[in-house]
Design a protein around this motif. Structure first.
Motif, PDB file in Angstrom:
ATOM      1  N   ASP A 172       0.830  -1.194   0.000  1.00  0.00           N
ATOM      2  CA  ASP A 172       0.000   0.000   0.000  1.00  0.00           C
ATOM      3  C   ASP A 172       0.870   1.252   0.000  1.00  0.00           C
ATOM      4  N   THR A 173       0.413   2.284  -0.684  1.00  0.00           N
ATOM      5  CA  THR A 173       1.091   3.574  -0.620  1.00  0.00           C
ATOM      6  C   THR A 173       0.601   4.340   0.609  1.00  0.00           C
ATOM      7  N   GLY A 174       1.202   5.493   0.840  1.00  0.00           N
ATOM      8  CA  GLY A 174       0.868   6.260   2.044  1.00  0.00           C
ATOM      9  C   GLY A 174       1.951   6.085   3.087  1.00  0.00           C
ATOM     10  N   ILE A 175       1.625   6.280   4.347  1.00  0.00           N
ATOM     11  CA  ILE A 175       2.592   6.141   5.429  1.00  0.00           C
ATOM     12  C   ILE A 175       2.871   4.654   5.655  1.00  0.00           C
ATOM     13  N   VAL A 176       4.128   4.256   5.433  1.00  0.00           N
ATOM     14  CA  VAL A 176       4.495   2.851   5.598  1.00  0.00           C
ATOM     15  C   VAL A 176       5.267   2.620   6.893  1.00  0.00           C
ATOM     16  N   TYR A 177       5.803   3.672   7.479  1.00  0.00           N
ATOM     17  CA  TYR A 177       6.495   3.549   8.766  1.00  0.00           C
ATOM     18  C   TYR A 177       6.337   4.854   9.535  1.00  0.00           C
ATOM     19  N   PHE A 178       5.852   4.728  10.767  1.00  0.00           N
ATOM     20  CA  PHE A 178       5.709   5.896  11.629  1.00  0.00           C
ATOM     21  C   PHE A 178       5.991   5.440  13.058  1.00  0.00           C
ATOM     22  N   SER A 179       6.971   6.063  13.680  1.00  0.00           N
ATOM     23  CA  SER A 179       7.403   5.596  14.987  1.00  0.00           C
ATOM     24  C   SER A 179       7.925   6.748  15.830  1.00  0.00           C
ATOM     25  N   GLU A 180       7.785   6.589  17.142  1.00  0.00           N
ATOM     26  CA  GLU A 180       8.334   7.531  18.112  1.00  0.00           C
ATOM     27  C   GLU A 180       9.073   6.741  19.185  1.00  0.00           C
ATOM     28  N   SER A 181      10.081   7.353  19.760  1.00  0.00           N
ATOM     29  CA  SER A 181      10.791   6.720  20.874  1.00  0.00           C
ATOM     30  C   SER A 181      11.378   7.787  21.782  1.00  0.00           C
ATOM     31  N   VAL A 182      11.542   7.425  23.036  1.00  0.00           N
ATOM     32  CA  VAL A 182      12.171   8.293  24.028  1.00  0.00           C
ATOM     33  C   VAL A 182      13.302   7.507  24.674  1.00  0.00           C
ATOM     34  N   SER A 183      14.471   8.130  24.748  1.00  0.00           N
ATOM     35  CA  SER A 183      15.647   7.445  25.290  1.00  0.00           C
ATOM     36  C   SER A 183      16.375   8.323  26.286  1.00  0.00           C
ATOM     37  N   GLU A 184      17.095   7.658  27.168  1.00  0.00           N
ATOM     38  CA  GLU A 184      18.047   8.323  28.055  1.00  0.00           C
ATOM     39  C   GLU A 184      19.425   8.074  27.469  1.00  0.00           C
ATOM     40  N   LEU A 185      20.117   9.157  27.105  1.00  0.00           N
ATOM     41  CA  LEU A 185      21.380   9.053  26.386  1.00  0.00           C
ATOM     42  C   LEU A 185      22.530   9.492  27.294  1.00  0.00           C
ATOM     43  N   SER A 186      23.580   8.673  27.341  1.00  0.00           N
ATOM     44  CA  SER A 186      24.767   8.967  28.147  1.00  0.00           C
ATOM     45  C   SER A 186      25.998   8.952  27.248  1.00  0.00           C
ATOM     46  N   TYR A 187      26.964   9.819  27.585  1.00  0.00           N
ATOM     47  CA  TYR A 187      28.162   9.942  26.746  1.00  0.00           C
ATOM     48  C   TYR A 187      29.371  10.192  27.624  1.00  0.00           C
ATOM     49  N   LYS A 188      30.494   9.568  27.239  1.00  0.00           N
ATOM     50  CA  LYS A 188      31.764   9.844  27.912  1.00  0.00           C
ATOM     51  C   LYS A 188      32.912   9.488  26.984  1.00  0.00           C
ATOM     52  N   ASN A 189      33.726  10.505  26.671  1.00  0.00           N
ATOM     53  CA  ASN A 189      34.953  10.319  25.895  1.00  0.00           C
ATOM     54  C   ASN A 189      34.750   9.482  24.634  1.00  0.00           C
ATOM     55  N   GLY A 190      33.738   9.840  23.862  1.00  0.00           N
ATOM     56  CA  GLY A 190      33.513   9.181  22.582  1.00  0.00           C
ATOM     57  C   GLY A 190      32.636   7.957  22.633  1.00  0.00           C
ATOM     58  N   GLU A 191      32.238   7.516  23.825  1.00  0.00           N
ATOM     59  CA  GLU A 191      31.386   6.333  23.955  1.00  0.00           C
ATOM     60  C   GLU A 191      29.963   6.738  24.324  1.00  0.00           C
ATOM     61  N   TYR A 192      28.994   6.122  23.646  1.00  0.00           N
ATOM     62  CA  TYR A 192      27.580   6.365  23.921  1.00  0.00           C
ATOM     63  C   TYR A 192      26.964   5.130  24.580  1.00  0.00           C
ATOM     64  N   LYS A 193      25.973   5.387  25.399  1.00  0.00           N
ATOM     65  CA  LYS A 193      25.137   4.319  25.935  1.00  0.00           C
ATOM     66  C   LYS A 193      23.713   4.856  25.971  1.00  0.00           C
ATOM     67  N   GLU A 194      22.814   4.087  25.399  1.00  0.00           N
ATOM     68  CA  GLU A 194      21.441   4.558  25.257  1.00  0.00           C
ATOM     69  C   GLU A 194      20.474   3.557  25.879  1.00  0.00           C
ATOM     70  N   LYS A 195      19.480   4.102  26.537  1.00  0.00           N
ATOM     71  CA  LYS A 195      18.426   3.270  27.128  1.00  0.00           C
ATOM     72  C   LYS A 195      17.093   3.763  26.590  1.00  0.00           C
ATOM     73  N   MET A 196      16.453   2.957  25.740  1.00  0.00           N
ATOM     74  CA  MET A 196      15.153   3.325  25.188  1.00  0.00           C
ATOM     75  C   MET A 196      14.083   2.937  26.204  1.00  0.00           C
ATOM     76  N   ILE A 197      13.407   3.940  26.726  1.00  0.00           N
ATOM     77  CA  ILE A 197      12.421   3.684  27.781  1.00  0.00           C
ATOM     78  C   ILE A 197      10.997   3.631  27.246  1.00  0.00           C
ATOM     79  N   SER A 198      10.783   4.139  26.048  1.00  0.00           N
ATOM     80  CA  SER A 198       9.441   4.046  25.461  1.00  0.00           C
ATOM     81  C   SER A 198       9.559   4.028  23.944  1.00  0.00           C
TER      82      SER A 198
END
Length: 817
Positions: A172-198
């Motif tokens: 089908d045409t139209g919207i084929v993907y629609f998404s939202e997310s909320v994350s807690e993002l942490s960073y230190k000296n070039g390294e990331y760590k992410e926790k998707m909470i919703s």
């Protein structure tokens, strides 16, 4: 007396509490500031940045220019910013939810203070040189931080073909993907760590968003931007140390914002297909840091889509001396194979903390984790936490698809869809195979295209080889498979069959057990040296029978699993009765002069006669594979491997066990190292080096040798451990060996510099393959070729050298994206 004094004190305290508490509650209560950001004509400005000055609390407008911003009671300065427009600041005092509409004026640029040099150099160049000199300083100015990240992605399909490569398309045409997310993002000296909470995916309440906040930022302070996902070789930053080789700059003017002078610089790639952005970069005077960007990539510069634009807005966070992105937005368009569409990804960063404290070993190889209840948040939660109001279209998409999901998950609906998809068609069965689905029970039965079941070789003559597959999946992502296969040779009149079954019992660690057995043919190399289809062509048309096979009746069990992150074990035990097979036909469509079919026993330099008598073999095989510092994402029921910056190591052992009736007794120890290395704009390399030694060769047969992936056809062999000119079995060994493979893809670095030729979008590739055994001595292949010819073709020329002398050469043709 004391009691009276105590009562008076309590009374006064109670009055104070009653007086102060309402004010405290009001101050802590959050209200909503909402409105619309427009231009002077009243047109909404989509994805304008709205934030509280002096904080990282902010949002962006939606497609219509609407916004809402949660605020604590009190006075605030609200900044409204849109690239290309003059920023506006409004003071608001809020003690209840209220509306504030803002109209932005186009930015007014001034050229008054610009000095034109005597050599006529554009004023943009000295500005950009200062920005380049300060690149490392701004890259390293923040050691660590935490923040919240909201990501929204939407893709629309505007056009879809009815068929692709002859296959019917039901999309089908139209919207084929629609998404939202909320994350807690942490960073230190070039390294990331992410926790998707919703996470919320339209029409799939059990699914998880593919959004990843840590991959959204376009980090222009790096020399090469390799996380865009749009180009194989990455893009050169406009403030990279060598940016002047890739960009031309033009000064557009400057404007004042919050007491800062912001310079607007136009970016122009020096070459049409250079790995560089077009668009604008805004540089702040004195500090020479990036204020915002509006970049674009067009067709030819990027590989997988037609065009992309990137808007990124920075703002001071923490103590005001550090600037970080508040919003990033990617807009893209694509068109391929008759499909046409567009979409975007948007990320909002907020609540920065630049002095966080992390626990020891907080940063590890798990770059992201998705909580178990991330996809279980209700609409009330999302209405409170969502920083950007949904448009009418987005609300409609959620409402319609979420309500349809209930219907789509029902047995009647799934049965009706399956009934349509399960219809038999002669063309499909012949050329596309067939799959019968029972979606409600999560079951699937399939077989390959019938035309692919027919083969031809000189041992069996015309062959029918039919493989079936049954799969049953469960809620926790475990699954069970049964794979029977049936084979009949019309010349040797031999029927054979085998059955394989497997069970994935631990999805997160890829834990799988399997068992198989039966009577079937196998190539002597213990791998598919040549595909049966290609061998059929060469046998019938070219009168060359490269495939050498034997028959085995066997039973085998196996197990594989990730033991700890990055360390994988694989083991198997097989008992087999092995029989030699002989040619039974010499039929061919062509009679090539001075050419005859060769026996089913191949020529080998170490073994005078590779034929063998009936025997039994009990064989144990085990290997450990280590991906050093393997990065991964953890979902509730699965693990997704991201990759590693280090090589992959493998240690293997194969043992012929002289137990019971087994007639084999040997030991093979082998090891390998492999890796893929990105070299930025120069391209990417990959290599594999392996070595092995037989510690014991008391009793073994030719199929127990160490065989190498040779190639005697005109088709390019795509494997990373394959030779292109080597005979299939001549240098197979029961002694020692050293093997190496290297390939470098320039990804346009060379060919894009040639006018007219670069319109073909072909890319240069070079290769080298090396082998040493006691009989091959120093064998080396050197190749050069072009890939991505007409997007899918590759053409190589290879030379074979032995002890420095040329022994072979040839062209190889292949397919691949």
């Amino acid at each position: 007396m004391k009691n009276q004094l105590l009562l008076k004190t309590l009374g006064i305290l109670l009055l104070v509490i009653l007086w102060v508490l309402p004010g405290r509650l009001t101050a802590q209560q959050k209200f909503t500031l909402k409105g619309r950001v427009t231009d002077k004509k009243g047109q909404g400005l989509p994805f304008a940045t709205v934030y509280v000055k002096g904080t990282s609390n902010g949002t962006t407008t939606n497609d219509n220019g609407d916004y809402f911003l949660p605020l604590k009671a009190g006075s605030h300065e609200i900044a409204f910013q849109f690239i290309g427009y003059k920023a506006s600041t409004k003071k608001v005092t809020i003690n209840q939810s209220q509306t504030l509409n803002v109209s932005l004026e186009p930015e007014v640029l001034t050229l008054n203070e610009v000095t034109i040099t005597s050599n006529g150099e554009d004023p943009a160049y000295p500005i950009m040189r200062k920005a380049i000199r300060n690149r490392k300083k701004h890259l390293r100015e923040i050691e660590k931080f935490t923040c919240d990240a909201y990501v929204k992605g939407l893709q629309r399909l505007g056009k879809a073909p009815k068929r692709v490569l002859g296959m019917k398309v039901d999309v089908d045409t139209g919207i084929v993907y629609f998404s939202e997310s909320v994350s807690e993002l942490s960073y230190k000296n070039g390294e990331y760590k992410e926790k998707m909470i919703s996470s919320k995916v339209s029409g799939n309440s059990r699914g998880f968003s593919f959004n990843q906040a840590s991959e959204m930022e376009t980090e222009l302070y790096n020399n090469i931007i390799d996380n865009t996902g749009f180009s194989e070789r990455g893009m050169v930053s406009p403030v990279a140390f060598n940016a002047m080789l890739y960009y031309r700059y033009r000064y557009e003017g400057s404007f004042q914002e919050n007491g800062l002078t912001v310079n607007k610089i136009r970016l122009m790639p020096r070459r049409k297909l250079a790995p560089a952005f077009s668009g604008f970069i805004y540089i702040i005077d004195d500090t020479w840091r990036i204020h915002s960007i509006e970049l674009s990539l067009g067709k030819g510069t990027i590989d997988f889509i037609d065009s992309v634009t990137i808007k990124q807005v920075y703002a001071p966070v923490g103590n005001g001396k550090v600037w970080r992105p508040l919003s990033v937005k990617y807009n893209f368009e694509f068109a391929a194979f008759g499909f046409k569409g567009h979409g975007y990804f948007l990320c909002m960063y907020s609540n920065y903390n630049i002095t966080p404290t992390f626990q020891r070993r907080f940063f590890n190889n798990e770059v992201m984790t998705v909580t178990n209840d991330a996809n279980k948040k209700d609409s009330t939660y999302w209405s409170k936490i969502r920083p950007i109001p949904l448009t009418t279209t987005e609300v409609k998409d959620y409402r319609e698809k979420d309500s349809l999901q209930v219907i789509k998950d029902s047995k009647p609906y799934k049965d009706s869809v399956d009934a349509k998809r399960n219809k038999l068609g002669i063309t499909g069965i012949l050329y596309g195979g067939y799959t019968y689905r029972n979606s409600y029970r999560r079951e699937r039965f399939s077989f390959q295209p019938l035309i692919s079941t027919f083969q031809y070789n000189t041992v069996e003559g015309l062959v029918t080889d039919l493989s079936l597959n049954y799969q049953k999946r469960y809620e926790n992502r475990t699954y069970f498979t049964i794979d029977p296969s049936f084979r009949y040779g019309f010349s040797n009149k031999r029927f054979q069959a085998k059955l394989r079954t497997s069970y994935r019992f631990a999805p997160k660690s890829f834990g799988t057990v399997w068992a198989e057995g039966g009577r079937y043919v196998e190539q002597l190399s213990r791998m598919q040296s040549i595909s049966p289809f290609l061998n059929s062509y060469y046998t019938l048309v070219v009168e060359e029978n490269f495939m050498k096979i034997y028959e085995k009746a066997y039973a085998k069990v196996g197990y594989r699993q990730e033991l700890i992150n990055g360390l994988y074990f694989k083991g198997s035990l097989e008992f087999a009765e092995r029989n030699a097979m002989q040619n039974t036909t010499n039929y061919s469509w062509r009679n090539v002069e001075n050419r005859e079919f060769t026996p089913n026993a191949p020529v080998n330099n170490e073994l005078a006669n590779t034929d063998f008598a009936y025997h039994q073999a009990l064989t144990f095989n085990a290997s450990l594979r280590l991906r050093i510092k393997q990065r991964y994402i953890t979902y509730p029921h699965r693990k997704f491997i991201v990759g590693s910056d280090y090589p992959t190591l493998l240690l293997g052992y194969r043992k012929g066990l002289a137990i019971g009736d087994s007639d084999v007794d040997y030991d093979l120890l082998h090891a390998s190292i492999s890796d893929e290395i990105s070299m930025g704009v120069i391209g990417a390399s990959k290599y594999r080096v392996s070595a092995g030694v037989f510690l014991n060769t008391n009793k073994m047969y030719f199929m127990d040798f160490r065989h190498f992936s040779g190639n005697q056809t005109g088709l390019l062999k795509g494997s990373s451990n394959a030779f292109q000119l080597l005979e299939y079995y001549r240098y197979s060994t029961q002694d020692r060996y050293l093997e190496g493979h290297y390939e470098h893809h320039f990804n346009g670095f060379v060919m894009n510099g040639f006018p007219l030729i670069n319109k073909l979008k072909s890319q240069l590739v070079i290769s080298a393959n090396y082998l040493w055994t006691p009989t091959s001595l120093n064998y080396l292949e050197l190749g050069i070729g072009l890939e991505h010819i007409l997007k899918i073709m590759r053409f190589d020329f290879i030379v074979g050298l032995q002890e420095g002398n040329q022994v072979s050469s040839g062209f190889r043709f292949g397919f691949g994206f």
